[in-house]
Scaffold this motif. Structure first.
Motif, mmCIF file in Angstrom:
data_model
loop_
_atom_site.group_PDB
_atom_site.id
_atom_site.type_symbol
_atom_site.label_atom_id
_atom_site.label_comp_id
_atom_site.label_asym_id
_atom_site.label_seq_id
_atom_site.Cartn_x
_atom_site.Cartn_y
_atom_site.Cartn_z
ATOM 1 N N GLY A 108 -12.525 -0.543 2.306
ATOM 2 C CA GLY A 108 -11.135 -0.121 2.252
ATOM 3 C C GLY A 108 -10.301 -0.719 3.372
ATOM 4 N N ASP A 109 -9.008 -0.433 3.345
ATOM 5 C CA ASP A 109 -8.076 -0.907 4.358
ATOM 6 C C ASP A 109 -7.534 0.274 5.149
ATOM 7 O OD1 ASP A 109 -8.181 -3.672 3.649
ATOM 8 O OD2 ASP A 109 -6.930 -3.222 1.905
ATOM 9 N N SER B 109 -9.461 3.808 -0.789
ATOM 10 C CA SER B 109 -9.137 2.379 -0.796
ATOM 11 C C SER B 109 -8.165 2.026 0.330
ATOM 12 C CB SER B 109 -8.534 1.975 -2.141
ATOM 13 O OG SER B 109 -7.309 2.648 -2.370
ATOM 14 N N HIS B 110 -7.249 2.945 0.660
ATOM 15 C CA HIS B 110 -6.280 2.728 1.733
ATOM 16 C C HIS B 110 -6.155 4.017 2.543
ATOM 17 C CE1 HIS B 110 -5.220 -0.338 -1.234
ATOM 18 N NE2 HIS B 110 -4.746 -1.038 -0.236
ATOM 19 N N ALA C 106 0.832 -1.204 0.000
ATOM 20 C CA ALA C 106 0.000 0.000 0.000
ATOM 21 C C ALA C 106 0.869 1.259 0.000
ATOM 22 C CB ALA C 106 -0.935 -0.011 1.207
ATOM 23 N N TYR D 268 1.041 4.101 -2.860
ATOM 24 C CA TYR D 268 0.857 5.526 -2.533
ATOM 25 C C TYR D 268 2.021 6.342 -3.108
ATOM 26 C CZ TYR D 268 -0.022 9.766 0.191
ATOM 27 O OH TYR D 268 -0.277 11.064 0.573
ATOM 28 N N TYR E 223 -4.546 1.530 8.081
ATOM 29 C CA TYR E 223 -3.286 1.219 8.742
ATOM 30 C C TYR E 223 -2.974 2.316 9.760
ATOM 31 C CZ TYR E 223 -2.813 -1.808 4.657
ATOM 32 O OH TYR E 223 -3.037 -2.759 3.675
#
Length: 404
Positions: free
Chosen positions: A382-383, A333-334, A303, A307, A385
Protein backbone atom coordinates in the motif's frame (compact mmCIF):
# COMPACT_ATOMS: atom_id res chain seq x y z
CA UNK A 1 31.84 -1.17 7.44
CA UNK A 2 33.93 -1.15 10.58
CA UNK A 3 34.53 -3.95 13.00
CA UNK A 4 33.83 -3.22 16.65
CA UNK A 5 35.25 -4.54 19.88
CA UNK A 6 34.64 -3.29 23.41
CA UNK A 7 37.08 -3.27 26.29
CA UNK A 8 34.90 -5.34 28.58
CA UNK A 9 32.57 -7.16 26.20
CA UNK A 10 33.65 -8.68 22.93
CA UNK A 11 31.13 -7.91 20.22
CA UNK A 12 31.68 -8.85 16.57
CA UNK A 13 28.70 -6.84 15.32
CA UNK A 14 29.62 -4.67 12.35
CA UNK A 15 28.35 -1.20 11.61
CA UNK A 16 26.44 -1.14 8.34
CA UNK A 17 25.39 2.04 6.56
CA UNK A 18 22.15 1.80 4.62
CA UNK A 19 21.59 4.03 1.56
CA UNK A 20 20.08 7.44 2.21
CA UNK A 21 17.33 6.57 -0.29
CA UNK A 22 15.88 3.28 0.87
CA UNK A 23 14.50 0.57 -1.35
CA UNK A 24 11.27 -1.10 -0.33
CA UNK A 25 13.19 -4.32 0.36
CA UNK A 26 15.47 -2.58 2.87
CA UNK A 27 12.50 -0.87 4.53
CA UNK A 28 10.57 -4.13 4.78
CA UNK A 29 13.60 -5.87 6.29
CA UNK A 30 13.88 -3.23 9.00
CA UNK A 31 10.13 -3.16 9.60
CA UNK A 32 9.92 -6.93 9.86
CA UNK A 33 12.85 -7.40 12.24
CA UNK A 34 11.85 -8.76 15.63
CA UNK A 35 13.93 -9.57 18.69
CA UNK A 36 13.96 -9.47 22.48
CA UNK A 37 15.69 -6.11 22.39
CA UNK A 38 15.35 -3.64 19.49
CA UNK A 39 16.58 -0.07 19.86
CA UNK A 40 15.65 2.72 17.45
CA UNK A 41 17.39 6.10 17.65
CA UNK A 42 16.52 9.09 15.48
CA UNK A 43 18.18 12.47 15.85
CA UNK A 44 18.91 15.65 13.88
CA UNK A 45 22.57 16.11 12.90
CA UNK A 46 24.76 18.64 11.11
CA UNK A 47 26.61 18.53 7.78
CA UNK A 48 28.90 21.46 8.51
CA UNK A 49 29.46 24.45 10.74
CA UNK A 50 30.54 25.03 14.30
CA UNK A 51 28.40 22.09 15.48
CA UNK A 52 30.64 19.70 13.55
CA UNK A 53 33.83 21.30 14.88
CA UNK A 54 32.53 21.15 18.43
CA UNK A 55 31.27 17.57 17.94
CA UNK A 56 27.75 18.41 19.06
CA UNK A 57 26.23 15.37 17.33
CA UNK A 58 28.74 13.02 18.93
CA UNK A 59 27.86 14.36 22.39
CA UNK A 60 24.14 14.11 21.66
CA UNK A 61 24.47 10.52 20.50
CA UNK A 62 26.44 9.59 23.61
CA UNK A 63 23.72 11.06 25.83
CA UNK A 64 21.04 9.24 23.84
CA UNK A 65 22.80 5.87 24.18
CA UNK A 66 23.12 6.47 27.91
CA UNK A 67 19.37 7.17 28.03
CA UNK A 68 18.75 3.89 26.23
CA UNK A 69 20.90 2.07 28.78
CA UNK A 70 18.86 3.67 31.57
CA UNK A 71 15.59 2.66 29.89
CA UNK A 72 16.78 -0.94 29.60
CA UNK A 73 17.74 -0.98 33.26
CA UNK A 74 14.23 0.25 34.16
CA UNK A 75 12.80 -2.55 32.03
CA UNK A 76 14.89 -5.03 34.05
CA UNK A 77 16.77 -6.21 30.97
CA UNK A 78 19.77 -8.48 31.50
CA UNK A 79 22.75 -6.12 32.10
CA UNK A 80 25.12 -8.38 30.16
CA UNK A 81 22.78 -8.38 27.13
CA UNK A 82 22.37 -4.61 27.38
CA UNK A 83 26.13 -4.12 27.49
CA UNK A 84 26.67 -6.40 24.50
CA UNK A 85 23.93 -4.83 22.39
CA UNK A 86 24.97 -1.22 23.08
CA UNK A 87 28.73 -1.74 22.82
CA UNK A 88 28.84 -1.06 19.06
CA UNK A 89 27.02 2.23 19.70
CA UNK A 90 29.65 3.29 22.23
CA UNK A 91 32.39 2.14 19.84
CA UNK A 92 30.91 4.36 17.13
CA UNK A 93 31.80 7.36 19.29
CA UNK A 94 35.48 6.69 18.55
CA UNK A 95 35.03 6.98 14.77
CA UNK A 96 35.99 10.61 14.11
CA UNK A 97 35.47 10.30 10.34
CA UNK A 98 31.87 9.23 10.92
CA UNK A 99 31.06 12.24 13.10
CA UNK A 100 32.53 14.64 10.56
CA UNK A 101 30.64 13.22 7.57
CA UNK A 102 27.00 13.30 8.64
CA UNK A 103 23.97 14.71 6.85
CA UNK A 104 20.99 16.52 8.36
CA UNK A 105 19.56 13.54 10.22
CA UNK A 106 20.53 10.12 11.55
CA UNK A 107 18.56 6.92 12.17
CA UNK A 108 20.25 4.06 14.05
CA UNK A 109 18.82 0.57 14.55
CA UNK A 110 20.41 -1.75 17.11
CA UNK A 111 19.67 -5.29 18.25
CA UNK A 112 21.69 -8.29 19.36
CA UNK A 113 24.15 -8.84 16.49
CA UNK A 114 22.51 -6.05 14.46
CA UNK A 115 23.69 -2.44 13.97
CA UNK A 116 22.56 -0.42 10.95
CA UNK A 117 22.27 3.31 10.38
CA UNK A 118 20.98 5.74 7.77
CA UNK A 119 22.25 9.26 7.15
CA UNK A 120 19.15 11.28 6.31
CA UNK A 121 18.97 14.29 4.02
CA UNK A 122 16.51 16.16 6.26
CA UNK A 123 16.33 16.70 10.03
CA UNK A 124 14.17 14.39 12.12
CA UNK A 125 12.66 14.80 15.57
CA UNK A 126 14.87 13.18 18.21
CA UNK A 127 13.36 9.90 19.32
CA UNK A 128 14.29 6.82 21.34
CA UNK A 129 12.25 3.65 20.94
CA UNK A 130 12.96 0.40 22.79
CA UNK A 131 10.75 -2.58 22.00
CA UNK A 132 10.70 -5.95 20.26
CA UNK A 133 10.76 -4.34 16.81
CA UNK A 134 12.15 -1.18 15.20
CA UNK A 135 10.43 2.19 14.79
CA UNK A 136 10.71 2.82 11.06
CA UNK A 137 7.81 5.01 9.90
CA UNK A 138 10.01 8.19 9.94
CA UNK A 139 12.01 6.58 7.11
CA UNK A 140 9.10 6.51 4.66
CA UNK A 141 9.87 9.97 3.20
CA UNK A 142 13.30 8.58 2.27
CA UNK A 143 12.04 5.58 0.32
CA UNK A 144 12.64 5.24 -3.42
CA UNK A 145 9.84 6.75 -5.50
CA UNK A 146 9.17 6.18 -9.17
CA UNK A 147 8.37 9.84 -9.88
CA UNK A 148 11.14 11.65 -11.72
CA UNK A 149 11.49 14.31 -14.39
CA UNK A 150 14.01 15.78 -16.79
CA UNK A 151 15.22 19.35 -16.93
CA UNK A 152 16.76 21.05 -19.94
CA UNK A 153 18.55 24.33 -19.32
CA UNK A 154 18.52 25.93 -22.77
CA UNK A 155 21.12 28.48 -23.82
CA UNK A 156 22.75 29.59 -27.05
CA UNK A 157 25.84 27.81 -25.81
CA UNK A 158 26.40 24.78 -23.61
CA UNK A 159 22.88 23.47 -22.86
CA UNK A 160 22.60 21.44 -19.66
CA UNK A 161 20.42 18.34 -19.33
CA UNK A 162 19.41 16.75 -16.01
CA UNK A 163 17.46 13.91 -14.48
CA UNK A 164 15.82 14.77 -11.14
CA UNK A 165 13.54 13.18 -8.57
CA UNK A 166 12.25 13.95 -5.10
CA UNK A 167 15.70 13.55 -3.58
CA UNK A 168 18.08 15.36 -5.89
CA UNK A 169 19.33 16.14 -9.37
CA UNK A 170 21.95 14.57 -11.64
CA UNK A 171 23.51 16.29 -14.63
CA UNK A 172 23.59 13.95 -17.62
CA UNK A 173 26.72 14.15 -19.71
CA UNK A 174 25.85 13.39 -23.34
CA UNK A 175 28.80 13.28 -25.69
CA UNK A 176 26.72 14.13 -28.77
CA UNK A 177 25.13 17.23 -27.23
CA UNK A 178 25.88 20.28 -29.45
CA UNK A 179 27.83 23.07 -27.79
CA UNK A 180 25.84 25.87 -29.37
CA UNK A 181 24.42 27.34 -32.59
CA UNK A 182 27.83 27.48 -34.29
CA UNK A 183 28.33 23.78 -33.54
CA UNK A 184 25.29 22.94 -35.69
CA UNK A 185 24.89 25.74 -38.21
CA UNK A 186 27.97 26.49 -40.36
CA UNK A 187 28.27 29.10 -43.08
CA UNK A 188 30.25 29.01 -46.29
CA UNK A 189 30.46 30.89 -49.61
CA UNK A 190 29.67 29.06 -52.86
CA UNK A 191 29.23 30.66 -56.26
CA UNK A 192 28.70 34.08 -54.67
CA UNK A 193 25.90 32.85 -52.39
CA UNK A 194 25.98 32.39 -48.64
CA UNK A 195 24.92 28.90 -47.63
CA UNK A 196 24.46 27.41 -44.22
CA UNK A 197 25.06 23.79 -43.49
CA UNK A 198 23.54 21.83 -40.64
CA UNK A 199 25.81 19.17 -39.28
CA UNK A 200 24.63 17.03 -36.42
CA UNK A 201 27.08 15.36 -34.09
CA UNK A 202 27.39 11.64 -33.87
CA UNK A 203 27.11 11.06 -37.63
CA UNK A 204 23.49 12.11 -38.06
CA UNK A 205 24.23 13.69 -41.42
CA UNK A 206 24.06 17.25 -42.71
CA UNK A 207 22.23 19.38 -45.25
CA UNK A 208 23.00 22.59 -47.14
CA UNK A 209 20.51 25.45 -47.52
CA UNK A 210 20.68 28.78 -49.35
CA UNK A 211 20.37 31.73 -47.03
CA UNK A 212 17.27 33.88 -47.35
CA UNK A 213 17.82 36.67 -49.88
CA UNK A 214 21.34 35.50 -50.52
CA UNK A 215 22.32 36.30 -46.89
CA UNK A 216 22.50 34.43 -43.60
CA UNK A 217 19.19 33.13 -42.26
CA UNK A 218 17.46 34.96 -39.41
CA UNK A 219 18.94 34.33 -35.97
CA UNK A 220 15.80 32.56 -34.74
CA UNK A 221 16.04 30.16 -37.68
CA UNK A 222 19.58 29.31 -36.66
CA UNK A 223 18.49 28.84 -33.05
CA UNK A 224 15.62 26.60 -34.17
CA UNK A 225 18.02 24.41 -36.15
CA UNK A 226 20.35 24.21 -33.16
CA UNK A 227 17.57 23.45 -30.65
CA UNK A 228 16.17 20.80 -32.96
CA UNK A 229 19.58 19.14 -32.79
CA UNK A 230 19.48 19.43 -28.98
CA UNK A 231 16.04 17.83 -29.01
CA UNK A 232 17.24 15.03 -31.30
CA UNK A 233 20.15 14.38 -28.98
CA UNK A 234 18.16 14.08 -25.75
CA UNK A 235 15.42 12.16 -27.58
CA UNK A 236 17.85 9.50 -28.75
CA UNK A 237 19.74 9.31 -25.46
CA UNK A 238 16.85 9.39 -22.96
CA UNK A 239 13.41 10.68 -23.90
CA UNK A 240 12.31 8.21 -26.57
CA UNK A 241 11.29 5.69 -23.90
CA UNK A 242 9.95 8.18 -21.34
CA UNK A 243 6.64 9.88 -20.63
CA UNK A 244 7.65 11.94 -17.59
CA UNK A 245 7.71 15.75 -17.55
CA UNK A 246 10.46 17.68 -19.29
CA UNK A 247 10.92 21.01 -17.53
CA UNK A 248 12.48 23.75 -19.61
CA UNK A 249 14.71 26.50 -18.26
CA UNK A 250 16.06 29.42 -20.26
CA UNK A 251 15.47 32.91 -21.55
CA UNK A 252 11.90 33.75 -22.55
CA UNK A 253 12.47 33.79 -26.30
CA UNK A 254 14.19 30.37 -26.32
CA UNK A 255 11.35 28.42 -24.65
CA UNK A 256 8.75 28.71 -27.48
CA UNK A 257 11.40 28.01 -30.12
CA UNK A 258 12.34 24.74 -28.44
CA UNK A 259 8.69 23.77 -28.01
CA UNK A 260 8.08 24.37 -31.72
CA UNK A 261 10.82 21.94 -32.80
CA UNK A 262 10.64 19.31 -30.05
CA UNK A 263 9.09 15.92 -30.69
CA UNK A 264 8.63 15.23 -26.95
CA UNK A 265 4.97 15.32 -25.95
CA UNK A 266 5.25 15.85 -22.19
CA UNK A 267 6.90 19.26 -21.85
CA UNK A 268 5.83 20.83 -18.54
CA UNK A 269 3.55 23.83 -19.23
CA UNK A 270 5.40 26.16 -16.85
CA UNK A 271 9.08 26.94 -17.44
CA UNK A 272 11.95 28.42 -15.42
CA UNK A 273 12.51 31.64 -17.32
CA UNK A 274 15.75 33.59 -17.17
CA UNK A 275 19.44 32.90 -17.53
CA UNK A 276 20.33 30.06 -15.15
CA UNK A 277 23.84 29.29 -16.33
CA UNK A 278 25.40 31.03 -13.35
CA UNK A 279 23.37 28.95 -10.90
CA UNK A 280 24.64 25.76 -9.33
CA UNK A 281 22.87 22.48 -10.00
CA UNK A 282 21.40 22.51 -6.47
CA UNK A 283 20.04 26.05 -6.84
CA UNK A 284 18.48 25.10 -10.15
CA UNK A 285 16.99 21.99 -8.55
CA UNK A 286 15.37 24.00 -5.73
CA UNK A 287 13.70 26.31 -8.24
CA UNK A 288 12.63 23.37 -10.40
CA UNK A 289 10.98 21.55 -7.49
CA UNK A 290 8.78 24.56 -6.74
CA UNK A 291 7.56 24.69 -10.33
CA UNK A 292 6.99 20.98 -10.75
CA UNK A 293 5.50 20.34 -7.30
CA UNK A 294 2.03 19.53 -8.74
CA UNK A 295 3.56 16.55 -10.55
CA UNK A 296 4.85 15.05 -7.30
CA UNK A 297 1.58 15.85 -5.53
CA UNK A 298 -0.50 14.06 -8.15
CA UNK A 299 -0.48 10.57 -6.52
CA UNK A 300 -1.72 12.12 -3.26
CA UNK A 301 -4.38 14.17 -5.04
CA UNK A 302 -5.58 11.07 -6.89
CA UNK A 303 -5.73 9.12 -3.62
CA UNK A 304 -7.67 11.89 -1.84
CA UNK A 305 -10.09 12.12 -4.75
CA UNK A 306 -10.60 8.34 -4.69
CA UNK A 307 -11.21 8.48 -0.93
CA UNK A 308 -13.78 11.26 -1.40
CA UNK A 309 -15.59 9.37 -4.15
CA UNK A 310 -15.91 6.31 -1.90
CA UNK A 311 -16.56 8.17 1.35
CA UNK A 312 -20.09 6.83 1.81
CA UNK A 313 -19.07 3.23 1.11
CA UNK A 314 -17.48 0.54 3.25
CA UNK A 315 -14.19 1.06 1.37
CA UNK A 316 -13.15 3.99 3.57
CA UNK A 317 -12.73 4.55 7.28
CA UNK A 318 -11.42 7.13 9.71
CA UNK A 319 -11.76 4.91 12.78
CA UNK A 320 -8.42 3.90 14.32
CA UNK A 321 -9.78 0.66 15.78
CA UNK A 322 -11.00 -0.35 12.31
CA UNK A 323 -7.97 0.75 10.33
CA UNK A 324 -5.18 -0.78 12.44
CA UNK A 325 -6.40 -4.41 12.18
CA UNK A 326 -7.07 -3.87 8.46
CA UNK A 327 -3.42 -2.97 7.85
CA UNK A 328 -2.30 -6.30 9.29
CA UNK A 329 -4.58 -8.21 6.89
CA UNK A 330 -3.46 -6.32 3.77
CA UNK A 331 -6.80 -4.56 3.28
CA UNK A 332 -5.43 -1.00 3.15
CA UNK A 333 -4.40 0.37 -0.24
CA UNK A 334 -3.90 4.00 0.89
CA UNK A 335 -3.25 5.21 4.43
CA UNK A 336 -3.47 8.89 5.42
CA UNK A 337 -1.75 9.82 8.67
CA UNK A 338 -1.76 13.16 10.46
CA UNK A 339 1.83 14.19 11.05
CA UNK A 340 3.01 13.44 14.58
CA UNK A 341 0.13 11.06 15.35
CA UNK A 342 0.87 8.29 17.84
CA UNK A 343 -1.41 5.70 19.46
CA UNK A 344 -0.09 3.06 21.84
CA UNK A 345 -1.38 -0.41 22.48
CA UNK A 346 -1.18 -3.97 21.22
CA UNK A 347 -2.78 -5.96 18.45
CA UNK A 348 -2.93 -9.76 18.36
CA UNK A 349 -3.46 -10.79 14.75
CA UNK A 350 -4.38 -14.39 15.61
CA UNK A 351 -7.12 -13.34 18.02
CA UNK A 352 -7.94 -10.14 16.13
CA UNK A 353 -7.73 -8.37 19.47
CA UNK A 354 -6.81 -4.69 19.68
CA UNK A 355 -6.02 -3.10 23.04
CA UNK A 356 -5.61 0.68 23.13
CA UNK A 357 -4.06 2.68 25.96
CA UNK A 358 -3.79 6.28 27.03
CA UNK A 359 -0.02 6.72 26.82
CA UNK A 360 3.21 4.88 26.18
CA UNK A 361 4.18 2.56 29.02
CA UNK A 362 0.71 1.60 30.22
CA UNK A 363 1.27 -1.86 28.77
CA UNK A 364 4.48 -3.84 29.18
CA UNK A 365 5.04 -4.55 25.47
CA UNK A 366 3.02 -1.71 23.96
CA UNK A 367 3.69 -0.65 20.38
CA UNK A 368 3.10 2.62 18.63
CA UNK A 369 0.15 1.29 16.66
CA UNK A 370 0.40 4.09 14.10
CA UNK A 371 3.98 3.07 13.30
CA UNK A 372 2.80 -0.52 12.97
CA UNK A 373 -0.10 0.47 10.72
CA UNK A 374 2.26 2.44 8.49
CA UNK A 375 4.80 -0.35 8.17
CA UNK A 376 2.17 -3.04 7.61
CA UNK A 377 0.62 -0.95 4.83
CA UNK A 378 3.99 -0.61 3.10
CA UNK A 379 4.80 -4.30 3.59
CA UNK A 380 1.51 -5.23 1.96
CA UNK A 381 2.06 -3.01 -1.07
CA UNK A 382 0.00 0.00 0.00
CA UNK A 383 0.83 3.70 -0.06
CA UNK A 384 1.20 5.97 2.97
CA UNK A 385 0.82 9.75 3.12
CA UNK A 386 1.77 11.90 6.12
CA UNK A 387 -0.34 15.05 6.03
CA UNK A 388 -0.89 18.26 7.95
CA UNK A 389 -4.16 18.38 9.89
CA UNK A 390 -5.87 20.61 7.31
CA UNK A 391 -5.00 18.15 4.52
CA UNK A 392 -6.47 15.08 6.22
CA UNK A 393 -9.62 13.65 4.62
CA UNK A 394 -12.81 13.94 6.60
CA UNK A 395 -10.99 16.04 9.26
CA UNK A 396 -9.63 12.82 10.74
CA UNK A 397 -6.34 11.87 12.37
CA UNK A 398 -6.09 8.56 10.53
CA UNK A 399 -7.92 7.54 7.37
CA UNK A 400 -7.75 4.56 5.05
CA UNK A 401 -8.92 3.48 1.64
CA UNK A 402 -9.55 -0.27 1.55
CA UNK A 403 -8.94 -2.74 -1.26
CA UNK A 404 -12.08 -4.70 -0.36
Amino acid sequence: MAKNSGNNVRNETQWEELPGILTKDIFVELAGYEGDLCVSILMPTHKSGVEVNEQVDKSTFKNVVQQVEKKLAEKKKDPALTKSVLQPAYDLLTDEIFWRSLDNGLAVYIADGFFKYVKLAAPVIQLIHVNTSFYVSPLIPYMVRTEHFYLLDIAKKFPRFYRADGFGIERLQIEEMPFGVDDVVHFEEKDGDTLFRTGGKGGRGSANFHGIGGGKPEENENIAIYLQEVDNTIWQSHLNKENVPLLLAGQNFLIPIFKSVSRYKNIWPEALTGNHHQQSDNDLYEKAMKVIKPYFDQPLQNALKDYGNKLVTALTSSMIDTIIPATYYGKVSHLFVKKGLQAFGTFNKQDNKLVMQVQEGDLKQADDLIDKAVTKTIQNGGDVYFLDAEQMPNQSELAALFRY
